[in-house]
Design a protein around this motif. Structure first.
Motif, PDB file in Angstrom:
ATOM      1  N   ASP A  25      20.336  12.163   4.011  1.00 60.72           N
ATOM      2  CA  ASP A  25      20.582  11.141   2.777  1.00 60.72           C
ATOM      3  C   ASP A  25      19.332  11.209   1.751  1.00 60.72           C
ATOM      4  O   ASP A  25      19.566  11.612   0.684  1.00 60.72           O
ATOM      5  CB  ASP A  25      20.973   9.727   3.000  1.00 60.72           C
ATOM      6  N   TYR A  26      18.278  10.518   2.296  1.00 63.28           N
ATOM      7  CA  TYR A  26      17.082  10.251   1.179  1.00 63.28           C
ATOM      8  C   TYR A  26      16.746  11.693   0.720  1.00 63.28           C
ATOM      9  O   TYR A  26      16.453  11.996  -0.603  1.00 63.28           O
ATOM     10  CB  TYR A  26      16.032   9.557   1.971  1.00 63.28           C
ATOM     11  N   ASN A  27      16.558  12.634   1.632  1.00 61.64           N
ATOM     12  CA  ASN A  27      15.721  13.854   1.006  1.00 61.64           C
ATOM     13  C   ASN A  27      16.804  14.895   0.209  1.00 61.64           C
ATOM     14  O   ASN A  27      16.405  15.481  -0.826  1.00 61.64           O
ATOM     15  CB  ASN A  27      15.045  14.777   2.282  1.00 61.64           C
ATOM     16  N   ARG A  28      17.838  14.682   0.653  1.00 64.40           N
ATOM     17  CA  ARG A  28      18.750  15.140  -0.432  1.00 64.40           C
ATOM     18  C   ARG A  28      19.310  14.431  -1.649  1.00 64.40           C
ATOM     19  O   ARG A  28      19.078  15.280  -2.544  1.00 64.40           O
ATOM     20  CB  ARG A  28      20.255  15.514   0.505  1.00 64.40           C
ATOM     21  N   ASP A  29      19.698  13.240  -1.519  1.00 67.32           N
ATOM     22  CA  ASP A  29      20.163  12.548  -2.674  1.00 67.32           C
ATOM     23  C   ASP A  29      18.895  12.173  -3.683  1.00 67.32           C
ATOM     24  O   ASP A  29      19.109  12.207  -4.857  1.00 67.32           O
ATOM     25  CB  ASP A  29      20.837  11.412  -2.289  1.00 67.32           C
ATOM     26  N   ILE A  30      17.799  11.430  -3.080  1.00 69.59           N
ATOM     27  CA  ILE A  30      16.789  10.821  -3.931  1.00 69.59           C
ATOM     28  C   ILE A  30      16.061  12.091  -4.493  1.00 69.59           C
ATOM     29  O   ILE A  30      15.713  12.175  -5.517  1.00 69.59           O
ATOM     30  CB  ILE A  30      16.203   9.869  -3.211  1.00 69.59           C
ATOM     31  N   GLN A  31      15.646  12.745  -3.242  1.00 70.31           N
ATOM     32  CA  GLN A  31      14.630  13.744  -3.733  1.00 70.31           C
ATOM     33  C   GLN A  31      14.859  14.999  -4.150  1.00 70.31           C
ATOM     34  O   GLN A  31      14.285  15.617  -5.248  1.00 70.31           O
ATOM     35  CB  GLN A  31      13.658  14.479  -2.585  1.00 70.31           C
ATOM     36  N   THR A  33       0.717  -1.304   0.121  1.00 69.03           N
ATOM     37  CA  THR A  33       0.090  -0.095   0.013  1.00 69.03           C
ATOM     38  C   THR A  33       0.747   1.254   0.030  1.00 69.03           C
ATOM     39  O   THR A  33       0.232   2.277   0.293  1.00 69.03           O
ATOM     40  CB  THR A  33      -1.103   0.140   1.232  1.00 69.03           C
ATOM     41  N   HIS A  34       2.180   1.089  -0.413  1.00 67.09           N
ATOM     42  CA  HIS A  34       3.011   2.351  -0.273  1.00 67.09           C
ATOM     43  C   HIS A  34       4.427   2.175  -1.027  1.00 67.09           C
ATOM     44  O   HIS A  34       5.163   1.481  -0.609  1.00 67.09           O
ATOM     45  CB  HIS A  34       3.036   2.810   1.176  1.00 67.09           C
ATOM     46  N   SER A  35       4.375   2.482  -2.266  1.00 58.37           N
ATOM     47  CA  SER A  35       5.644   2.223  -3.013  1.00 58.37           C
ATOM     48  C   SER A  35       5.894   3.415  -3.921  1.00 58.37           C
ATOM     49  O   SER A  35       5.137   3.756  -4.646  1.00 58.37           O
ATOM     50  CB  SER A  35       5.309   1.051  -4.145  1.00 58.37           C
ATOM     51  N   HIS A  36       7.127   4.047  -3.767  1.00 57.88           N
ATOM     52  CA  HIS A  36       7.603   5.011  -4.704  1.00 57.88           C
ATOM     53  C   HIS A  36       8.376   4.090  -5.976  1.00 57.88           C
ATOM     54  O   HIS A  36       9.368   4.184  -6.143  1.00 57.88           O
ATOM     55  CB  HIS A  36       8.556   5.848  -4.032  1.00 57.88           C
ATOM     56  N   SER A  37       7.306   3.854  -6.836  1.00 55.63           N
ATOM     57  CA  SER A  37       7.803   2.841  -7.818  1.00 55.63           C
ATOM     58  C   SER A  37       8.833   3.216  -8.755  1.00 55.63           C
ATOM     59  O   SER A  37       9.736   2.620  -9.360  1.00 55.63           O
ATOM     60  CB  SER A  37       6.466   2.042  -8.606  1.00 55.63           C
ATOM     61  N   TYR A  38       8.802   4.874  -8.924  1.00 55.78           N
ATOM     62  CA  TYR A  38       9.811   5.281 -10.165  1.00 55.78           C
ATOM     63  C   TYR A  38      11.130   5.129  -9.703  1.00 55.78           C
ATOM     64  O   TYR A  38      12.051   5.069 -10.475  1.00 55.78           O
ATOM     65  CB  TYR A  38       9.280   6.576 -10.479  1.00 55.78           C
ATOM     66  N   GLN A  39      11.397   4.627  -8.398  1.00 54.14           N
ATOM     67  CA  GLN A  39      12.821   4.769  -8.025  1.00 54.14           C
ATOM     68  C   GLN A  39      13.421   3.127  -8.204  1.00 54.14           C
ATOM     69  O   GLN A  39      14.340   3.090  -7.574  1.00 54.14           O
ATOM     70  CB  GLN A  39      12.660   4.922  -6.422  1.00 54.14           C
ATOM     71  N   GLY A  40      12.905   2.540  -8.891  1.00 56.22           N
ATOM     72  CA  GLY A  40      13.209   1.265  -9.310  1.00 56.22           C
ATOM     73  C   GLY A  40      14.589   1.257  -9.960  1.00 56.22           C
ATOM     74  O   GLY A  40      15.776   0.419 -10.033  1.00 56.22           O
ATOM     75  N   LEU A  41      14.889   2.405 -10.849  1.00 58.67           N
ATOM     76  CA  LEU A  41      16.489   2.868 -10.961  1.00 58.67           C
ATOM     77  C   LEU A  41      17.408   2.931 -10.117  1.00 58.67           C
ATOM     78  O   LEU A  41      18.592   2.877 -10.316  1.00 58.67           O
ATOM     79  CB  LEU A  41      16.516   3.885 -12.002  1.00 58.67           C
ATOM     80  N   LEU A  42      16.980   3.390  -8.840  1.00 56.27           N
ATOM     81  CA  LEU A  42      17.926   3.616  -7.847  1.00 56.27           C
ATOM     82  C   LEU A  42      17.933   2.710  -6.685  1.00 56.27           C
ATOM     83  O   LEU A  42      18.386   2.988  -5.392  1.00 56.27           O
ATOM     84  CB  LEU A  42      17.335   5.095  -7.320  1.00 56.27           C
ATOM     85  N   ARG A  43      17.608   1.486  -7.086  1.00 60.50           N
ATOM     86  CA  ARG A  43      17.603   0.253  -5.922  1.00 60.50           C
ATOM     87  C   ARG A  43      18.972   0.426  -5.215  1.00 60.50           C
ATOM     88  O   ARG A  43      20.080   0.388  -5.911  1.00 60.50           O
ATOM     89  CB  ARG A  43      17.279  -1.002  -6.700  1.00 60.50           C
ATOM     90  N   ASN A  44      18.923   0.181  -4.116  1.00 57.71           N
ATOM     91  CA  ASN A  44      20.317  -0.044  -3.361  1.00 57.71           C
ATOM     92  C   ASN A  44      21.400   1.012  -3.571  1.00 57.71           C
ATOM     93  O   ASN A  44      22.518   1.036  -3.304  1.00 57.71           O
ATOM     94  CB  ASN A  44      20.882  -1.409  -3.481  1.00 57.71           C
TER      95      ASN A  44
END
Length: 504
Positions: A154-160, A133-144
């Motif tokens: 980290d997450y808010n800076r690098d991913i977002q 019930t909660h997946s940010h699926s577009y991030q499949g390119l960024l796994r691990n």
């Protein structure tokens, strides 16, 4: 869509086998067709042609072809966990699928092999598909990609703020596609997708098209993007007209909000549920203000639920809201203590979710076990300290319900999926129990929750259509998808000037 086949010979299919090669069978349709090329000049993630996604097996797999072609499929002789207390569970029973829906669930269903495909499910456990019930699926390119990553910084800076803004529409398509196919491969048949990549309407279209073409069931929870071309949230009206005019489809629509009254009001105007993250400090006040304004509705979803007080919990419950708990991410990335017990204490049976794959696996065996072990640890620690009148320990049956029927309720799909109930759509997973790491089978819910992993997923149906067979995805050019995803990932890292760190 699979074409109807006219089979006049007995059609008994054995779903067993390791199936290390490509899923057999000549494709009855072109997989991942698209009339729009999302790739633009300079975009690494060029969309693959429809031919590249067609099944290329040299010789037809007759069993698979029959399963794909018949309207009636009988799963015969499996351990059946219907998760519907009215239907019951069975040590040995059959599940009849007809026209994409579950027709019967009981022992010894009589059916002529001339009129139905019979799949031997002995030594298998048959369950409803998992609902994330909660997946940010577009991030499949960024796994691990996050090394020891935390939510902040980290997450808010690098991913977002670094990597997501570098996505082009074709990259959104590729990331969504690989995540959706990975979910199906792991037995997750339905998701609530929350993709913060709606930089342009074309990005949103790309995400929806990838969901459509993957064959997964999904709630597309339209979310914000970055840059001046973003049309969030008002573009939800166009999306609704363009993609969600029919109720008889695998995709449904929701709208995300950041405790913003305007966005909540827009969701009420277009008649879709809200999906709301709750992670932070003192989030109770703005949530309660939304409630006082009459903007909360039954069926709204609240994720994490960290940083809210008893009054906010009661408001979620009283307004008919649902809760999504993602224990592995909360623990690993510092969101806070997963609110499993808080939800239960306030009379809410939570659904489960994986959040994203940039740090943690998105398979539901990991999610279920994390939930099970953490809740029991916390209660048992309280008992050791002498606390009395403690809440009950979660059972594996409880957690399996969280992963299926509670997920369906959270996604507002409980009338269609979540249990093996006659009349519901056939989202079904068949699990191998005759493996050295599980056998002998002594308790089915414990085996599923505490013993199994994605390698035990043998067969997956979504809406009665076979999506995984003999351990392999059906009608998917896996090598082509892998190439697409790698090229898209490389393009994003290059545009964002973000170094690849293979060894941390």
């Amino acid at each position: 869509m699979c074409e109807q086949c006219d089979w006049t010979t007995p059609t008994t299919a054995d779903s067993r086998g390791h199936g290390q090669g490509p899923a057999g069978g000549t494709s009855r349709r072109s997989f991942l067709k698209s009339s729009v090329a999302f790739a633009t000049s300079g975009t690494a993630a060029q969309m693959l042609s429809s031919d590249a996604f067609a099944e290329r097996a040299g010789a037809a797999d007759a069993e698979l072809a029959r399963v794909q072609g018949e309207r009636r499929i009988l799963l015969k002789g499996g351990v059946v966990l219907s998760l519907d207390r009215q239907v019951g569970d069975f040590a040995q029973a059959d599940v009849l699928i007809e026209g994409g829906k579950i027709r019967e669930v009981r022992p010894n269903i009589e059916a002529s092999p001339d009129a139905v495909v019979i799949i031997d499910a002995s030594n298998r456990i048959v369950i409803p598909g998992f609902v994330d019930t909660h997946s940010h699926s577009y991030q499949g390119l960024l796994r691990n990609i996050l090394v020891n990553g935390l939510l902040n910084p980290d997450y808010n800076r690098d991913i977002q703020n670094i990597l997501t803004p570098a996505y082009q529409a074709a990259d959104a398509y590729a990331g969504m596609l690989v995540t959706a196919l990975g979910f199906i491969d792991m037995g997750t048949t339905a998701i609530v997708d929350i993709s913060q990549v709606s930089h342009t309407p074309e990005h949103s279209d790309a995400c929806i098209r990838a969901l459509q073409e993957s064959g997964i069931r999904a709630v597309f929870a339209y979310h914000r993007g970055a840059g001046p071309a973003s049309q969030y949230p008002q573009d939800i009206k166009r999306l609704q007209r363009s993609y969600f005019s029919s109720k008889d489809q695998l995709l449904t629509l929701a709208l995300t909000a950041n405790l913003n009254a305007y966005v909540f009001a827009l969701a009420r105007e277009v008649g879709v549920p809200i999906v709301q993250h709750l992670v932070g400090n003192d989030l109770s006040t703005p949530l309660i203000e939304l409630g006082r304004a009459g903007l909360l509705r039954p069926g709204d979803e609240y994720i994490h639920c960290l940083g809210i007080d008893d009054a906010a919990w009661r408001l979620i419950k009283d307004s008919g809201g649902h809760v999504s708990i993602c224990a592995p991410i909360d623990m690993a990335m510092g969101h806070g203590m997963p609110a499993i017990q808080e939800a239960l204490d306030h009379g809410l049976r939570p659904s489960l979710s994986s959040d994203h794959g940039v740090t943690i696996a998105q398979d539901f065996f990991t999610v279920m076990r994390s939930t099970f072990t953490l809740q029991r640890l916390l209660i048992l620690q309280r008992a050791r300290k002498g606390e009395q009148n403690l809440p009950p320990l979660l059972s594996c049956r409880d957690v399996l319900e969280f992963a299926t029927i509670e997920g369906a309720r959270c996604a507002n799909l409980e009338d269609r999926i979540g249990t093996l109930t006659p009349g519901k759509e056939a989202d079904i997973v068949v699990l191998r129990a005759d493996r050295l790491d599980v056998w002998p089978l002594n308790n089915a819910p414990i085996a599923v929750v505490n013993m199994m992993n994605p390698s035990h997923i043998e067969t997956v149906f979504i809406g009665g259509k076979v999506k995984k067979w003999r351990g392999n995805l059906v009608d998917v050019d896996v090598a082509g998808v892998l190439r697409l995803v790698e090229e898209a990932r490389d393009g994003i890292l290059r545009r964002a000037n973000y170094p690849k760190n293979l060894f941390g």
